[in-house]
Design a protein around this motif. Structure first.
Motif, PDB file in Angstrom:
ATOM      1  N   GLY A 397      45.187 -18.266 -17.892  1.00  0.00           N
ATOM      2  CA  GLY A 397      46.275 -17.671 -17.135  1.00  0.00           C
ATOM      3  C   GLY A 397      46.312 -18.044 -15.666  1.00  0.00           C
ATOM      4  N   SER A 398      47.118 -17.287 -14.929  1.00  0.00           N
ATOM      5  CA  SER A 398      47.422 -17.646 -13.548  1.00  0.00           C
ATOM      6  C   SER A 398      46.243 -17.467 -12.595  1.00  0.00           C
ATOM      7  CB  SER A 398      48.621 -16.823 -13.054  1.00  0.00           C
ATOM      8  OG  SER A 398      48.429 -15.445 -13.283  1.00  0.00           O
ATOM      9  N   ALA A 399      45.399 -16.455 -12.814  1.00  0.00           N
ATOM     10  CA  ALA A 399      44.237 -16.286 -11.931  1.00  0.00           C
ATOM     11  C   ALA A 399      43.311 -17.492 -12.028  1.00  0.00           C
ATOM     12  CB  ALA A 399      43.482 -15.007 -12.287  1.00  0.00           C
ATOM     13  N   GLY A 400      43.128 -17.990 -13.241  1.00  0.00           N
ATOM     14  CA  GLY A 400      42.273 -19.157 -13.429  1.00  0.00           C
ATOM     15  C   GLY A 400      42.855 -20.412 -12.808  1.00  0.00           C
ATOM     16  N   ILE A 401      44.161 -20.590 -12.926  1.00  0.00           N
ATOM     17  CA  ILE A 401      44.806 -21.740 -12.291  1.00  0.00           C
ATOM     18  C   ILE A 401      44.586 -21.698 -10.785  1.00  0.00           C
ATOM     19  CG2 ILE A 401      47.046 -22.802 -11.783  1.00  0.00           C
ATOM     20  CD1 ILE A 401      47.967 -21.882 -14.573  1.00  0.00           C
ATOM     21  N   ALA A 402      44.839 -20.526 -10.201  1.00  0.00           N
ATOM     22  CA  ALA A 402      44.681 -20.385  -8.748  1.00  0.00           C
ATOM     23  C   ALA A 402      43.236 -20.627  -8.319  1.00  0.00           C
ATOM     24  CB  ALA A 402      45.155 -19.001  -8.309  1.00  0.00           C
ATOM     25  N   LEU A 403      42.287 -20.037  -9.032  1.00  0.00           N
ATOM     26  CA  LEU A 403      40.877 -20.225  -8.686  1.00  0.00           C
ATOM     27  C   LEU A 403      40.462 -21.690  -8.801  1.00  0.00           C
ATOM     28  CD1 LEU A 403      38.872 -17.256 -10.238  1.00  0.00           C
ATOM     29  CD2 LEU A 403      38.651 -18.127  -7.909  1.00  0.00           C
ATOM     30  N   ALA A 404      40.903 -22.334  -9.870  1.00  0.00           N
ATOM     31  CA  ALA A 404      40.460 -23.707 -10.125  1.00  0.00           C
ATOM     32  C   ALA A 404      40.940 -24.683  -9.066  1.00  0.00           C
ATOM     33  CB  ALA A 404      40.933 -24.158 -11.505  1.00  0.00           C
ATOM     34  N   VAL A 405      42.138 -24.452  -8.525  1.00  0.00           N
ATOM     35  CA  VAL A 405      42.665 -25.410  -7.545  1.00  0.00           C
ATOM     36  C   VAL A 405      42.339 -25.017  -6.110  1.00  0.00           C
ATOM     37  CG1 VAL A 405      44.524 -26.135  -9.080  1.00  0.00           C
ATOM     38  CG2 VAL A 405      44.959 -24.310  -7.429  1.00  0.00           C
ATOM     39  N   LEU A 406      41.805 -23.818  -5.893  1.00  0.00           N
ATOM     40  CA  LEU A 406      41.531 -23.376  -4.530  1.00  0.00           C
ATOM     41  C   LEU A 406      40.543 -24.293  -3.822  1.00  0.00           C
ATOM     42  CD1 LEU A 406      41.733 -21.415  -2.185  1.00  0.00           C
ATOM     43  CD2 LEU A 406      40.079 -19.934  -3.357  1.00  0.00           C
ATOM     44  N   ALA A 407      39.396 -24.524  -4.421  1.00  0.00           N
ATOM     45  CA  ALA A 407      38.387 -25.368  -3.772  1.00  0.00           C
ATOM     46  C   ALA A 407      38.869 -26.803  -3.592  1.00  0.00           C
ATOM     47  CB  ALA A 407      37.076 -25.322  -4.559  1.00  0.00           C
ATOM     48  N   PRO A 408      39.428 -27.454  -4.635  1.00  0.00           N
ATOM     49  CA  PRO A 408      39.909 -28.826  -4.433  1.00  0.00           C
ATOM     50  C   PRO A 408      41.007 -28.934  -3.373  1.00  0.00           C
ATOM     51  CG  PRO A 408      39.747 -28.341  -6.776  1.00  0.00           C
ATOM     52  CD  PRO A 408      39.516 -27.046  -6.044  1.00  0.00           C
ATOM     53  N   SER A 409      41.813 -27.888  -3.231  1.00  0.00           N
ATOM     54  CA  SER A 409      42.915 -27.957  -2.265  1.00  0.00           C
ATOM     55  C   SER A 409      42.447 -27.779  -0.830  1.00  0.00           C
ATOM     56  CB  SER A 409      43.973 -26.896  -2.590  1.00  0.00           C
ATOM     57  OG  SER A 409      43.491 -25.593  -2.325  1.00  0.00           O
ATOM     58  N   THR A 410      41.230 -27.250  -0.634  1.00  0.00           N
ATOM     59  CA  THR A 410      40.730 -26.998   0.714  1.00  0.00           C
ATOM     60  C   THR A 410      39.482 -27.820   1.053  1.00  0.00           C
ATOM     61  OG1 THR A 410      39.422 -25.130  -0.121  1.00  0.00           O
ATOM     62  CG2 THR A 410      41.615 -24.633   0.731  1.00  0.00           C
ATOM     63  N   ASN A 411      39.116 -28.733   0.158  1.00  0.00           N
ATOM     64  CA  ASN A 411      37.942 -29.591   0.395  1.00  0.00           C
ATOM     65  C   ASN A 411      36.666 -28.779   0.606  1.00  0.00           C
ATOM     66  OD1 ASN A 411      39.422 -32.191   0.507  1.00  0.00           O
ATOM     67  ND2 ASN A 411      40.310 -31.289   2.349  1.00  0.00           N
ATOM     68  N   ALA A 412      36.550 -27.666  -0.115  1.00  0.00           N
ATOM     69  CA  ALA A 412      35.358 -26.821   0.007  1.00  0.00           C
ATOM     70  C   ALA A 412      34.937 -26.357  -1.375  1.00  0.00           C
ATOM     71  CB  ALA A 412      35.659 -25.614   0.895  1.00  0.00           C
ATOM     72  N   LEU A 413      33.643 -26.241  -1.590  1.00  0.00           N
ATOM     73  CA  LEU A 413      33.162 -25.720  -2.862  1.00  0.00           C
ATOM     74  C   LEU A 413      33.255 -24.193  -2.853  1.00  0.00           C
ATOM     75  CD1 LEU A 413      30.051 -27.998  -3.446  1.00  0.00           C
ATOM     76  CD2 LEU A 413      32.308 -28.171  -4.508  1.00  0.00           C
ATOM     77  N   PRO A 414      33.315 -23.564  -4.030  1.00  0.00           N
ATOM     78  CA  PRO A 414      33.420 -22.104  -4.094  1.00  0.00           C
ATOM     79  C   PRO A 414      32.292 -21.421  -3.335  1.00  0.00           C
ATOM     80  CG  PRO A 414      33.848 -23.050  -6.250  1.00  0.00           C
ATOM     81  CD  PRO A 414      33.384 -24.181  -5.376  1.00  0.00           C
ATOM     82  N   GLN A 415      32.635 -20.342  -2.652  1.00  0.00           N
ATOM     83  CA  GLN A 415      31.640 -19.603  -1.880  1.00  0.00           C
ATOM     84  C   GLN A 415      30.985 -18.488  -2.678  1.00  0.00           C
ATOM     85  OE1 GLN A 415      32.745 -18.614   2.227  1.00  0.00           O
ATOM     86  NE2 GLN A 415      34.578 -19.883   2.005  1.00  0.00           N
ATOM     87  N   SER A 416      31.686 -17.986  -3.701  1.00  0.00           N
ATOM     88  CA  SER A 416      31.164 -16.850  -4.454  1.00  0.00           C
ATOM     89  C   SER A 416      30.369 -17.256  -5.683  1.00  0.00           C
ATOM     90  CB  SER A 416      32.329 -15.950  -4.904  1.00  0.00           C
ATOM     91  OG  SER A 416      33.135 -16.626  -5.871  1.00  0.00           O
ATOM     92  N   GLY A 417      30.442 -18.520  -6.074  1.00  0.00           N
ATOM     93  CA  GLY A 417      29.787 -18.950  -7.304  1.00  0.00           C
ATOM     94  C   GLY A 417      30.523 -18.502  -8.546  1.00  0.00           C
ATOM     95  N   TRP A 418      31.826 -18.257  -8.434  1.00  0.00           N
ATOM     96  CA  TRP A 418      32.583 -17.747  -9.583  1.00  0.00           C
ATOM     97  C   TRP A 418      32.510 -18.676 -10.786  1.00  0.00           C
ATOM     98  CZ3 TRP A 418      36.384 -20.477 -12.004  1.00  0.00           C
ATOM     99  CH2 TRP A 418      36.976 -21.540 -11.307  1.00  0.00           C
ATOM    100  N   ASP A 419      32.404 -19.997 -10.547  1.00  0.00           N
ATOM    101  CA  ASP A 419      32.465 -20.957 -11.649  1.00  0.00           C
ATOM    102  C   ASP A 419      31.129 -21.174 -12.341  1.00  0.00           C
ATOM    103  OD1 ASP A 419      31.440 -22.239  -9.416  1.00  0.00           O
ATOM    104  OD2 ASP A 419      32.584 -24.089  -9.685  1.00  0.00           O
ATOM    105  N   THR A 420      30.097 -20.414 -11.954  1.00  0.00           N
ATOM    106  CA  THR A 420      28.846 -20.508 -12.708  1.00  0.00           C
ATOM    107  C   THR A 420      29.039 -20.038 -14.146  1.00  0.00           C
ATOM    108  OG1 THR A 420      28.160 -18.313 -11.918  1.00  0.00           O
ATOM    109  CG2 THR A 420      27.385 -20.238 -10.666  1.00  0.00           C
TER     110      THR A 420
END
Length: 425
Positions: A397-420
């Motif tokens: 769904g939409s939360a996953g789409i937003a989360l997945a593109v957040l880091a690539p769109s800002t040139n930064a890796l996730p800060q919370s470790g959500w994708d573990t």
């Protein structure tokens, strides 16, 4: 890739649509498990608000409101809980918040951790008893979504020195040992069901699942990630080698890129070859993106430069292949363009310089597929948000789409470790 991509506007538009759980129309609040499902419900949406707050893009109160919403119903523990449902799902979301706010949710996490560790030991004991009896596993015994591999990813993050994570790793080592059933030798992860976990005439005799979500790709990732953190058990390296050898055995090398089957069936095993090749989307759950990342991690853990080069090249070529892109029909984290972009960013951060450059060059194209040039991010958010599209959740769904593109769109890796929870980091 330099600068912020316009898809960041889509990310915040999706988050703003879901500002508070009591004000979002169309949420399936009456569905059983809505507040406990990391895949489709409240904990997954909380992850989006946690990561945006950690990045300073939206307030922490939103994240807290969604986390509080998970507690409105009793939390499921025991055999019916797993990383994507119940106590481990809630614990993962809380741990992500605590990662960015040390000390927060400490009492709740301590309580959940004790319960999860106890449940894990019981599940491991049942799994060892099954192996001792010479029976084959169900996918839900070991996979990422429902099984011990998924729970192991949480344990590795929270307490890498614990007996519970060592118990999971020791079980996974046994899982990779071959078994003999009716005079045929099968890999230890062979299951008698179909990929859904239910009996299926198409899978008479069972199958060996390759995927990261439901197959042996997940255990490979966990074993590799544990080794990279210095957590190993007897037979650890041999288990990684066994899984990699199986993937090598069934890899198909084409002019476009290497490819791995979603699964190997009993007739294919007997014939020693796959059926005629077909183009498969390079997803996280099944396909080249998830398996290439798993093998990159395995190569980093074992110092296998040849496998690292192969895995990184395979990922680049799969994500660039027009045929595999054409087989992709959505933007989801699980099996769509947003997930591709996120895996590309994660792999690029660990890749050799040449491969990293190629992966970074692909990311804007993948983000463009999610947010095409000229598209209004608010309208795009409506298209993937609630109640349209595949709902508000994490995997599809939409939360996953937003989360997945957040880091690539800002040139930064996730800060919370959500994708573990995906076993890609």
């Amino acid at each position: 890739m330099t600068g912020e991509h316009r898809v960041l506007q889509l990310v915040v538009a999706i988050a703003d649509q879901m500002e508070h759980p009591d004000t979002v129309p169309g949420l399936p609040t009456g569905q059983a498990g809505w507040r406990q499902s990391l895949a489709h419900g409240v904990p997954g949406i909380a992850l989006l608000h946690i990561e945006l707050a950690a990045a300073g893009l939206r307030p922490w109160q939103r994240a807290h409101d969604w986390l509080i919403d998970t507690t409105r119903t009793p939390v499921t523990t025991g055999a019916d809980s797993h990383l994507f449902y119940g106590a481990p799902a809630l614990a993962h979301a809380l741990a992500c918040a605590a990662e960015c706010n040390p000390g927060s949710y400490g009492l709740a996490l301590d309580t959940l951790d004790a319960t999860i560790a106890s449940d894990t030991h019981r599940r491991v004991e049942v799994a060892h008893a099954r192996i001792d009896q010479g029976r084959l596993p169900a996918l839900a015994e070991f996979d990422v979504i429902r099984g011990l591999t998924g729970v192991g990813s949480y344990l590795l993050r929270r307490d890498p020195g614990s007996e519970a994570i060592r118990a999971v790793l020791e079980y996974l080592v046994r899982l990779t040992e071959p078994v003999k059933v009716d005079d045929q030798t099968l890999p230890g992860w062979w299951t008698t069901s179909g990929p859904s976990g239910r009996d299926n005439e198409r899978f008479t005799g069972g199958h060996a699942n390759s995927g990261v979500a439901h197959g042996i790709g997940g255990p490979l990732s966990l074993l590799a990630l544990a080794a990279l953190r210095g957590v190993t058990v007897d037979g650890h390296a041999d288990a990684i080698a066994t899984i990699c050898a199986w993937l090598d055995r069934w890899r198909t090398d084409t002019d476009q890129c290497p490819a791995w089957p979603y699964w190997v069936t009993c007739p294919q095993l007997h014939a020693g070859r796959l059926d005629s090749a077909r183009i498969l989307r390079p997803s996280w759950c099944y396909g080249a993106a998830g398996l290439a990342r798993a093998q990159q991690l395995a190569a980093l853990a074992t110092g296998d430069t040849g496998r690292r080069d192969m895995a990184e090249d395979a990922l680049v070529r799969a994500l660039a292949d027009p045929g595999q892109r054409a087989a992709t029909t959505d933007n989801s984290l699980c099996h769509g363009y947003a997930g591709f972009a996120h895996i590309a960013a994660r792999a690029a951060a660990d890749a050799a310089p040449a491969a990293a450059s190629r992966l970074f060059a692909l990311i804007p194209e993948l983000l463009d597929a999610v947010q095409p040039p000229g598209a209004d991010p608010r309208h795009a958010a409506d298209a993937v948000g609630v109640p349209a599209g595949s709902g508000p959740g994490l995997l599809e769904g939409s939360a996953g789409i937003a989360l997945a593109v957040l880091a690539p769109s800002t040139n930064a890796l996730p800060q919370s470790g959500w994708d573990t929870c995906l076993l890609i980091a």
